[in-house]
Design an enzyme around this catalytic site. Structure first.
Site, PDB file in Angstrom:
ATOM      1  CB  THR A 267     -25.685  19.590  32.561  1.00 26.47           C
ATOM      2  OG1 THR A 267     -24.822  18.581  32.042  1.00 26.47           O
ATOM      3  CG2 THR A 267     -25.275  19.913  33.989  1.00 26.47           C
TER       4      THR A 267
ATOM      5  CB  THR B 159     -25.097  19.816  26.002  1.00 26.13           C
ATOM      6  OG1 THR B 159     -25.469  21.156  25.673  1.00 26.13           O
ATOM      7  CG2 THR B 159     -24.432  19.166  24.801  1.00 26.13           C
ATOM      8  CB  CYS B 160     -24.591  16.007  29.762  1.00 26.67           C
ATOM      9  SG  CYS B 160     -23.258  17.207  29.990  1.00 26.67           S
ATOM     10  CB  SER B 161     -29.667  15.201  29.846  1.00 29.11           C
ATOM     11  OG  SER B 161     -29.090  15.141  31.134  1.00 29.11           O
TER      12      SER B 161
END
Length: 249
Positions: free
Chosen positions: A48, A50-52
């Site tokens: 996803t 922001t996570c990446s």
């Protein structure tokens, strides 16, 4: 939603089925936390945005600083299966972080962080948070505010590092523009490596990024061109002068 702060409590006792080197390996909470100082940060999903783009890469980038300040390991947890987490690890710069699959959501539920993301088609997922765990006991939690969407304000790596050591020196990050076969580029890269500065290399060629791109960014035609923390340093000789000044600063 009523998220729960678990500071002062033990982490949940969970067995995580993981896939390692083509075999199933069960990893337990004790193996991860007992007798260790561990940072765990949890996020809604692998791959996803922001996570990446931010959450995982920055923890990986600051990992050497965390390790120098007494942290034994860094764990990234998501309610995804082990195959997804393994693929995400291969896709990311995550060599310094353990990507842990909480496939059944047991750990997240035990932490009081399992939330409903049905509106996104995600089902049950972890709320975004980070925590410092010492010998299986939560010392500090940074829980994102309970608002709509996917807030990312307090569970970041820089906030955690500031809690552990407000005076910790963060490693500078560099970008270097190069061309194939350029000896001065090789000299500049070696100087950055000797100084312990990690860098992103951008190749200039006749296709893709060209000399026009270099002029637009650096207002120069020659390579290498080095940027450190957004500051334009210049070529290999300029870099040598800059690094010498840093040593005496």
């Amino acid at each position: 939603m009523a998220l729960v702060n678990k500071e002062g409590q033990k982490v949940p006792n969970v067995t995580f089925p993981t896939r390692q080197n083509g075999e199933w390996v069960n990893v337990t909470s004790d193996e991860l936390f007992k007798g260790k100082t561990v940072i765990l940060f949890a996020l809604p999903g692998a791959f996803t945005p922001t996570c990446s783009s931010t959450h995982l890469p920055r923890y990986n980038e600051l990992a050497p600083v965390f390790f120098k300040n007494g942290v034994d390991s860094i764990v990234c947890l998501s309610v995804n299966d082990t195959f997804v987490m393994n693929e995400w690890a291969r896709d990311q710069e995550a060599d310094n972080v353990i990507l842990l699959p909480d496939g059944n959501g047991e750990f997240s539920e035990g932490m009081g962080m399992l939330v409903d993301k049905n509106n996104l088609g995600f089902g049950k997922r972890s709320w975004r948070y980070s925590m410092l765990v010492k010998d299986g006991v939560v010392e500090k939690m940074f829980i994102e505010p309970e608002v709509e969407g996917d807030p990312f304000e307090v569970s970041d790596a820089d906030t955690m590092l500031h809690y552990i050591n407000p005076n910790a020196a963060k490693p500078p990050v560099a970008t270097i523009f190069t061309k194939i076969g350029c000896p001065f580029c090789a000299k500049a890269k070696a100087a950055l490596e000797d100084a312990g500065i990690k860098y992103e290399e951008i190749m200039i060629s006749n296709s893709g990024l060209t000399s026009r791109t270099l002029r637009a960014v650096a207002n120069r035609d020659t390579v290498p061109q080095v940027f450190i923390e957004g500051q334009h340093i210049g070529g290999s000789d300029d870099l040598e002068v800059y690094l010498a000044k840093q040593k005496t600063a």
